[in-house]
Enzyme design. Structure first.
Site, PDB file in Angstrom:
ATOM      1  N   CYS A  88       0.846  -1.198   0.000  1.00  0.00           N
ATOM      2  CA  CYS A  88       0.000   0.000   0.000  1.00  0.00           C
ATOM      3  C   CYS A  88       0.885   1.253   0.000  1.00  0.00           C
ATOM      4  O   CYS A  88       1.530   1.539  -0.996  1.00  0.00           O
ATOM      5  CB  CYS A  88      -0.986  -0.028   1.163  1.00  0.00           C
ATOM      6  SG  CYS A  88      -2.357   1.140   0.960  1.00  0.00           S
ATOM      7  N   HIS A 177      -3.643  -5.038   0.115  1.00  0.00           N
ATOM      8  CA  HIS A 177      -3.190  -5.499   1.429  1.00  0.00           C
ATOM      9  C   HIS A 177      -3.103  -7.019   1.439  1.00  0.00           C
ATOM     10  O   HIS A 177      -4.116  -7.714   1.452  1.00  0.00           O
ATOM     11  CB  HIS A 177      -4.149  -5.000   2.511  1.00  0.00           C
ATOM     12  CG  HIS A 177      -4.039  -3.528   2.744  1.00  0.00           C
ATOM     13  ND1 HIS A 177      -3.090  -2.979   3.591  1.00  0.00           N
ATOM     14  CD2 HIS A 177      -4.717  -2.491   2.209  1.00  0.00           C
ATOM     15  CE1 HIS A 177      -3.202  -1.664   3.577  1.00  0.00           C
ATOM     16  NE2 HIS A 177      -4.185  -1.337   2.742  1.00  0.00           N
ATOM     17  N   GLU A 179      -1.302  -8.488   3.870  1.00  0.00           N
ATOM     18  CA  GLU A 179      -0.959  -8.823   5.253  1.00  0.00           C
ATOM     19  C   GLU A 179      -2.182  -8.966   6.150  1.00  0.00           C
ATOM     20  O   GLU A 179      -2.052  -9.276   7.342  1.00  0.00           O
ATOM     21  CB  GLU A 179      -0.023  -7.746   5.814  1.00  0.00           C
ATOM     22  CG  GLU A 179      -0.687  -6.479   6.325  1.00  0.00           C
ATOM     23  CD  GLU A 179      -1.248  -5.544   5.269  1.00  0.00           C
ATOM     24  OE1 GLU A 179      -1.738  -4.459   5.634  1.00  0.00           O
ATOM     25  OE2 GLU A 179      -1.231  -5.887   4.059  1.00  0.00           O
TER      26      GLU A 179
END
Length: 238
Positions: A88, A177, A179
């Site tokens: 990001c 994203h 994660e």
């Protein structure tokens, strides 16, 4: 192995990647740049990871540490030539630090959207074993609009033409994203700036809508995170 982690707000951390790193006995040190933490010497670190945040790469007047971070990313990628993964804001910082353009999108991309690997992405070691298209959690109003010199676009979609990029052999940026875990969206919602922005984009109840969409896709998110992590770890080991 030991990783260096750049964070820009406490809620934007490595998420599920922490579980993978613990399982592999990988140590990591977190630098909370927005809190004034200094950037340490790179000695002893095998990889650098940079995550998201509410600021934009061009806001150095409001966040002077951004200039230091971008200089550090340049040194890491161009001089140390060690593995880098930006997520990001981290993806945008990689591009900006290496002379590419980052700017506001015509319309923010917030929600769960498919991204597609380009031919270069399908050949990339970071995405080895990934399907050609997969759902991803998105929350950004800025985008990388041009590539650094010599870089490759690895993924794209109709909302954002550069969803992932590669610079040289071991530096990668991913706009979505990868994660996220079960707590990610709710943790973001605790930040007033994030929640207001989300509801301005998605309308009242936007936080709850995003949490439902993330929950419905969590199994796919988890598979993608594990594959990308394993591929990145392999690059570090090599």
């Amino acid at each position: 192995m030991r990783f260096l982690v750049f964070q820009h707000v406490a809620a934007e951390h490595p998420g599920v990647l922490r579980d993978f790193m613990r399982a592999d006995s990988i140590a990591w040190d977190t630098v909370e740049l927005d809190a004034g933490a200094p950037i340490p010497s790179f000695d002893g670190y095998d990889a650098l990871l940079a995550f998201g945040g509410p600021m934009d790469v061009w806001q150095e007047d409001r966040h002077p540490w951004l200039a230091r971070e971008k200089a550090a990313v340049r040194r890491w990628v161009l001089e140390k030539k060690a593995p880098f993964l930006g997520v990001c804001l981290g993806h945008q910082l990689l591009a900006d630090a290496l002379g590419a353009s980052v700017g506001l999108m015509a319309k923010p991309e917030v929600g769960v959207f498919d991204i597609e690997l380009t031919p270069a992405g399908r050949r990339s070691p970071l995405f080895a074993g990934m399907p050609a298209a997969f759902p991803a959690l998105q929350w950004h109003s800025a985008e990388v609009s041009t590539l650094p010199s010599g870089a490759l676009t690895l993924a794209e979609n109709d909302h954002c033409a550069i969803q992932a990029l590669q610079v040289r052999e071991k530096a990668y940026g991913i706009q979505c994203h990868v994660e996220q875990d079960e707590r990610t969206v709710s943790e973001w919602g605790e930040i007033a700036e994030y929640r207001v922005a989300l509801e301005n984009i998605m309308g009242p109840g936007g936080q709850e809508q995003l949490q439902r969409a993330a929950k419905e896709n969590m199994a796919a998110f988890g598979r993608a995170a594990r594959i990308i992590y394993r591929n990145f770890r392999r690059l570090v080991a090599d």
